[in-house]
Scaffold this motif. Structure first.
Motif, mmCIF file in Angstrom:
data_model
loop_
_atom_site.group_PDB
_atom_site.id
_atom_site.type_symbol
_atom_site.label_atom_id
_atom_site.label_comp_id
_atom_site.label_asym_id
_atom_site.label_seq_id
_atom_site.Cartn_x
_atom_site.Cartn_y
_atom_site.Cartn_z
ATOM 1 N N SER A 249 0.668 -1.201 0.170
ATOM 2 C CA SER A 249 -0.067 -0.119 -0.162
ATOM 3 C C SER A 249 1.020 1.099 -0.001
ATOM 4 C CB SER A 249 -1.086 -0.073 1.115
ATOM 5 O OG SER A 249 -0.218 -0.044 2.324
ATOM 6 N N ALA A 250 2.021 1.158 0.873
ATOM 7 C CA ALA A 250 2.846 2.346 0.641
ATOM 8 C C ALA A 250 3.413 2.474 -0.584
ATOM 9 C CB ALA A 250 3.923 2.302 1.845
ATOM 10 N N ALA A 251 3.933 1.195 -1.143
ATOM 11 C CA ALA A 251 4.566 1.162 -2.422
ATOM 12 C C ALA A 251 3.958 2.081 -3.517
ATOM 13 C CB ALA A 251 5.053 -0.100 -2.827
ATOM 14 N N LEU A 252 2.320 1.644 -3.438
ATOM 15 C CA LEU A 252 1.291 2.172 -4.369
ATOM 16 C C LEU A 252 1.417 3.499 -4.444
ATOM 17 C CD1 LEU A 252 -1.012 1.366 -6.196
ATOM 18 C CD2 LEU A 252 -2.195 1.008 -4.417
ATOM 19 N N SER A 253 1.442 4.400 -3.311
ATOM 20 C CA SER A 253 1.203 5.708 -3.227
ATOM 21 C C SER A 253 2.453 6.058 -4.074
ATOM 22 C CB SER A 253 1.254 5.914 -1.916
ATOM 23 O OG SER A 253 1.432 7.464 -1.639
ATOM 24 N N SER A 254 3.685 5.913 -3.846
ATOM 25 C CA SER A 254 5.024 6.093 -4.291
ATOM 26 C C SER A 254 4.782 5.941 -5.988
ATOM 27 C CB SER A 254 6.001 5.296 -3.851
ATOM 28 O OG SER A 254 6.262 5.956 -2.308
ATOM 29 N N GLU A 255 4.012 4.654 -6.227
ATOM 30 C CA GLU A 255 4.119 4.390 -7.731
ATOM 31 C C GLU A 255 3.082 5.155 -8.367
ATOM 32 O OE1 GLU A 255 5.214 -0.227 -7.044
ATOM 33 O OE2 GLU A 255 3.285 0.331 -7.123
ATOM 34 N N GLN A 256 2.164 5.784 -7.779
ATOM 35 C CA GLN A 256 1.080 6.762 -8.406
ATOM 36 C C GLN A 256 1.849 7.811 -8.386
ATOM 37 O OE1 GLN A 256 -1.906 5.943 -5.613
ATOM 38 N NE2 GLN A 256 -3.030 4.768 -6.711
ATOM 39 N N ALA A 257 2.520 8.413 -7.526
ATOM 40 C CA ALA A 257 3.498 9.633 -7.696
ATOM 41 C C ALA A 257 4.559 9.764 -8.862
ATOM 42 C CB ALA A 257 4.145 10.103 -6.287
ATOM 43 N N THR A 258 5.071 8.576 -8.912
ATOM 44 C CA THR A 258 5.857 8.097 -10.114
ATOM 45 C C THR A 258 5.392 8.373 -11.435
ATOM 46 O OG1 THR A 258 7.226 6.735 -8.881
ATOM 47 C CG2 THR A 258 7.552 6.666 -11.376
ATOM 48 N N ALA A 259 4.079 7.710 -11.631
ATOM 49 C CA ALA A 259 2.977 7.872 -12.923
ATOM 50 C C ALA A 259 3.032 9.358 -13.102
ATOM 51 C CB ALA A 259 1.673 7.268 -12.548
ATOM 52 N N SER A 260 2.714 10.244 -12.028
ATOM 53 C CA SER A 260 2.145 11.491 -12.239
ATOM 54 C C SER A 260 3.460 12.040 -12.835
ATOM 55 C CB SER A 260 1.718 12.097 -10.943
ATOM 56 O OG SER A 260 1.700 13.595 -11.035
ATOM 57 N N ALA A 261 4.745 11.800 -12.160
ATOM 58 C CA ALA A 261 5.672 12.660 -12.738
ATOM 59 C C ALA A 261 6.224 12.340 -14.189
ATOM 60 C CB ALA A 261 6.965 12.500 -11.755
ATOM 61 N N ILE A 262 5.971 11.064 -14.495
ATOM 62 C CA ILE A 262 6.338 10.768 -15.919
ATOM 63 C C ILE A 262 5.358 11.173 -16.713
ATOM 64 C CG2 ILE A 262 6.278 8.435 -17.337
ATOM 65 C CD1 ILE A 262 7.083 6.926 -14.985
#
Length: 134
Positions: A113-126
């Motif tokens: 769940s914590a990783a998911l939040s970071s991956e969503q931030a990664t998706a936004s930046a990409i």
């Protein structure tokens, strides 16, 4: 007989010229449609990050880890390939790299769940980097 050969030669020449005129715009359009290395790297990073998101949503941190590493690889390639792009592209790539590294650590710890939040931030930046890259 000479006239028929002359007429045939004229027809062939006209057809060849027509083919060149018709094909040249297609070749130029294909050339314009080619994606830059920067955009290709970012698209690959986006695809890999989306797979990591899907893995974390399925509570599979081991598979997400693999995709986090692949995303990191594509983002590192993008850092080099996106030289000369607007500054916002580089900033977003660095942001995506940092948030992806955070997601990787969380997945190493098994915290999907914590990783998911970071991956969503990664998706936004990409996504932001892609919006400004050419």
């Amino acid at each position: 007989m000479f006239r028929s050969r002359l007429a045939a030669a004229a027809v062939v020449t006209t057809m060849a010229a027509g083919a060149v005129v018709g094909i040249a715009p297609l070749a130029m359009a294909a050339q314009k449609a080619a994606v830059s290395a920067c955009v290709a790297d970012l698209q690959s990073a986006q695809t890999s990050n989306n797979a990591a998101i899907a893995d974390d949503q399925a509570n599979n941190p081991a598979a997400a880890r693999t995709h986090n590493v692949a995303t990191a690889t594509y983002l590192l390639a993008a850092i080099g390939d996106c030289q000369g792009q607007p500054q916002v592209v580089g900033s977003n790539i660095l942001t995506a790299t940092a948030t992806n590294a955070t997601a990787l650590v969380y997945n190493l710890l098994g915290a999907s769940s914590a990783a998911l939040s970071s991956e969503q931030a990664t998706a936004s930046a990409i996504t932001q980097a892609l919006a400004n890259a050419s």
